[in-house]
Design a protein around this motif. Structure first.
Motif, short mmCIF file in Angstrom:
data_model
loop_
_atom_site.label_atom_id
_atom_site.label_comp_id
_atom_site.label_asym_id
_atom_site.label_seq_id
_atom_site.Cartn_x
_atom_site.Cartn_y
_atom_site.Cartn_z
N UNK A 127 22.78 73.10 121.25
CA UNK A 127 22.20 72.67 122.29
C UNK A 127 20.93 72.06 122.69
N UNK A 128 20.66 70.75 121.08
CA UNK A 128 19.60 70.11 121.17
C UNK A 128 19.77 68.75 122.28
N UNK B 191 28.16 68.65 124.48
CA UNK B 191 28.75 69.64 125.74
C UNK B 191 29.10 68.84 126.85
N UNK B 192 28.98 67.92 127.12
CA UNK B 192 29.95 66.84 127.60
C UNK B 192 30.91 66.23 127.04
N UNK C 243 37.53 62.61 121.48
CA UNK C 243 37.86 63.37 122.67
C UNK C 243 39.41 63.68 123.19
N UNK C 244 39.91 62.29 122.57
CA UNK C 244 41.52 61.73 123.11
C UNK C 244 41.96 62.15 121.95
N UNK C 245 41.16 62.80 120.66
CA UNK C 245 42.39 63.66 119.46
C UNK C 245 43.16 62.64 118.65
N UNK D 46 17.79 59.95 117.59
CA UNK D 46 19.64 60.82 117.96
C UNK D 46 19.38 61.63 119.33
N UNK D 47 20.80 61.84 119.74
CA UNK D 47 20.74 62.11 121.50
C UNK D 47 22.76 61.51 122.22
N UNK D 48 23.31 62.81 122.77
CA UNK D 48 24.37 62.17 123.68
C UNK D 48 23.86 61.66 124.66
N UNK D 49 24.52 60.94 125.20
CA UNK D 49 24.39 60.94 126.49
C UNK D 49 23.97 61.16 128.42
N UNK D 50 24.21 61.72 128.33
CA UNK D 50 24.54 62.77 129.14
C UNK D 50 24.62 64.51 129.24
N UNK D 51 25.92 65.22 127.84
CA UNK D 51 25.50 66.41 126.94
C UNK D 51 24.36 66.34 126.20
N UNK D 52 24.11 68.08 125.77
CA UNK D 52 23.56 68.17 124.75
C UNK D 52 24.31 67.96 123.61
N UNK D 53 23.71 68.28 122.10
CA UNK D 53 24.22 67.86 121.06
C UNK D 53 23.66 69.46 119.85
N UNK D 54 25.49 69.40 119.12
CA UNK D 54 25.31 69.86 118.37
C UNK D 54 25.98 69.25 117.10
#
Length: 206
Positions: free
Chosen positions: A48-49, A76-77, A165-167, A188-196
């Motif tokens: 959750x970074x 996370x999003x 996300x659409x499998x 590096x990071x996600x656009x809106x959520x946190x990253x694992x």
């Protein structure tokens, strides 16, 4: 006998010698002949970074080519985008980058091809529809960075395998071009959520 000797606390020099048995005959060999091609510089495990950064501590003139392996990345999003950004001063991640991405997508029944031309300042999307489901394979990629500190222009290539996300299952190829000077940090990071996920940085041994 060995445990009683002075410990070598650093990587051996190229001319340091090892004793080996060659089919029963004792011989010596230089470390330069057996050392690895790629050197692991840093591994970071995101939990959750908001972002993962490889700083100027690791992006240096010691290596001309770097690889970053990212695996099991989730956001996370759900349905998020994953992004890369770069800095010349180790802190301001706002470089303009231009690139091209192609994606081959299947749901094991249908097959489609998608293309994208990411051109942006600040950060560039290199992964799309990132999942938030821990039981899925997530986003996995091998990123190669060419001459970030030795040239004024840097080429970044990537090959990714994604369960999105659409499998659907995605194979992605891409290239990004930065031309604003020597780069000494990547983020590096996600656009809106946190990253694992797990991030590992390697340098090509000169």
């Amino acid at each position: 006998v060995i445990s009683a000797q002075t410990a070598l606390a650093a990587e051996p020099a190229d001319t340091d010698e090892f004793l080996v048995s060659d089919a029963g005959t004792l011989k010596r060999i230089d470390y330069s002949l057996i050392k690895p091609i790629w050197k692991l510089l840093q591994t970071q495990t995101a939990s959750t970074d908001s972002a993962i950064t490889f700083s100027s501590t690791y992006i240096t003139t010691a290596h001309d080519v770097y690889k970053i392996f990212i695996h099991s990345l989730l956001s996370s999003s759900d349905n998020d985008a994953f992004r890369i950004s770069a800095a010349v001063n180790n802190s301001t991640f706002n470089l303009q980058g231009n690139g091209a991405l192609s994606a081959f997508i299947t749901d094991e029944t249908n097959f489609t091809v998608a293309t994208n031309q990411p051109n942006a300042a600040g950060s560039i999307a290199i992964g799309f529809n990132i999942s938030d489901t821990a039981t899925e394979a997530g986003y996995n990629t091998e990123i190669t960075i060419y001459s970030p500190m030795t040239n004024t222009e840097t080429i970044v290539t990537l090959k990714s395998g994604i369960q999105n996300a659409a499998d659907k299952y995605v194979h992605e190829d891409g290239i990004i071009h930065f031309n604003q000077g020597a780069i000494n940090a990547f983020r590096f990071g996600c656009n809106s959520g946190t990253t694992t996920g797990t991030f590992s940085l390697y340098g090509l041994v000169k």
